[in-house]
Design an enzyme around this catalytic site. Structure first.
Site, mmCIF file in Angstrom:
data_model
loop_
_atom_site.group_PDB
_atom_site.id
_atom_site.type_symbol
_atom_site.label_atom_id
_atom_site.label_comp_id
_atom_site.label_asym_id
_atom_site.label_seq_id
_atom_site.Cartn_x
_atom_site.Cartn_y
_atom_site.Cartn_z
ATOM 1 N N TYR A 1 -60.168 21.308 -10.007
ATOM 2 C CA TYR A 1 -60.617 22.450 -10.794
ATOM 3 C C TYR A 1 -62.117 22.354 -11.074
ATOM 4 C CZ TYR A 1 -55.700 23.581 -11.824
ATOM 5 O OH TYR A 1 -54.372 23.913 -11.732
ATOM 6 N N GLN A 2 -62.808 23.386 -10.657
ATOM 7 C CA GLN A 2 -64.260 23.463 -10.838
ATOM 8 C C GLN A 2 -64.948 22.214 -10.282
ATOM 9 O OE1 GLN A 2 -65.535 26.264 -11.753
ATOM 10 N NE2 GLN A 2 -63.825 27.296 -12.772
#
Length: 358
Positions: free
Chosen positions: A58-59
């Site tokens: 994530y990210q």
């Protein structure tokens, strides 16, 4: 917000929502800046939320870094879940992806550093890699539990047959158990009703359900504009590509008008009611991008659908169960004296008694 145990194979206590942190950070080019992420986290915690769901991917790792900072003041109060399989770099390379013991250990060590903690409450295997033997995967997870680096392990995006085999193998080998599954579920994506959710109920697994708004489709906002749809990220996108999906959105909008709440709250309230009617623990993962979206999710905690409204939504969104489920249902219906105009169902064997006294 109420709390529950995550399934029947663990005493792990979690809040009835999990806060998905995929939007914590802007590494993907879209998401929440650190201050907005903190505002969402604080509001979630104030409402009684304790369950946080992240991933190394994530990210590109920024989500874990922000999440770790947010919980650092009271780490033990929160249930921290994260995932491995995909790697944290934009182009991680084949040596840093997949489910091998090598990548599992390296990924967990890297996640612990980003999260600023010495343990992970729940580690998800993010995706099956079609290569790593299940025995290697399970033994690696067991070793991580024994080392205290993770407390529990679970499987995300795995088909039901793989999960069932993993649960059985872990039990037979006396390895740390698989305690849960994670998959998409909403009024426009209910195929988990075929195998995954019945399996979770049978095996006592917890189930974390992501995208309860169908990628925003169930809010009705995309009928007027595509603004905000995360097409560039390759995220899950639902459109009104079938008559059924349009009928589902129509019904959500109608019930929202009847109840005086937003369509998003109706959609989430239905998932919560579905959870209340299940013997398994079903936890919606909410993924707001800003505080206003989070407040909408929290508002759904107070929405109560009538039985008639729940049934209308259940019926319009139902998916064909396919074989063998429909054949089983027809057979049971026949045995119970219904549907006499159907073709006779095949004979069903019954238990034979061999008592020599008879």
């Amino acid at each position: 917000m109420r709390c529950t145990t995550f399934g029947h194979r663990t005493g792990l206590r979690v809040s009835e929502y999990a806060l998905g942190t995929a939007n914590f950070g802007t590494g993907w080019g879209a998401g929440a800046e650190p201050e907005e992420a903190r505002r969402m986290f604080d509001r979630f915690a104030e409402a009684g939320g304790t369950f946080l769901d992240s991933a190394d991917a994530y990210q590109f790792g920024e989500s874990e870094e922000l999440t770790g900072k947010l919980i650092s003041a009271d780490r033990d109060h929160f249930v921290l879940a994260t995932k491995f399989s995909l790697g944290a770099a934009p182009q991680p390379g084949f040596s840093r992806t997949g489910n091998s013991r090598k990548n599992m250990v390296a990924s967990v060590e890297a996640s612990l550093k980003r999260l600023g903690t010495d343990y992970i409450d729940l580690l998800w295997v993010h995706f099956p890699d079609e290569l790593t033997p299940m025995e290697e995967l399970l033994r690696g997870l067991d070793d991580l539990v024994s080392a205290g680096k993770i407390h529990h392990s679970a499987l995300s995006h795995f088909p039901a047959w793989r999960v069932s085999r993993a649960v059985t193998l872990a039990d037979l080998r006396n390895w740390a158990p698989i305690v849960g599954i994670q998959h998409e579920y909403s009024l426009v994506e209910r195929t988990a009703d075929r195998e995954l959710l019945p399996m979770a109920e049978s095996l006592g697994l917890g189930a974390a359900l992501w995208s309860p708004l169908g990628g925003g489709l169930l809010t009705g906002k995309y009928r007027g504009s595509a603004e905000g749809r995360l097409t560039d990220l390759g995220a899950v996108i639902h459109t009104e590509s079938t008559d059924q999906k349009s009928a589902v959105v129509d019904t959500v909008l109608a019930i929202a008008q009847e109840t005086g709440v937003t369509p998003a709250q109706v959609a989430v309230a239905w998932v919560r009611e579905r959870a209340a009617r299940s013997v398994a623990t079903l936890v919606p993962i909410i993924g707001p991008r800003n505080l206003a979206q989070l407040d909408t999710y929290l508002g759904a905690l107070d929405v109560r659908l009538t039985d008639e409204q729940y049934t209308r939504l259940a019926e319009v969104s139902a998916v064909p169960l396919g074989a063998p489920h429909e054949g089983i249902a027809a057979t049971l219906n026949h045995l119970q004296g219904g549907a006499t105009d159907r073709v006779a169902a095949p004979a069903v064997p019954v238990a034979c008694r061999t008592d020599p006294a008879e």
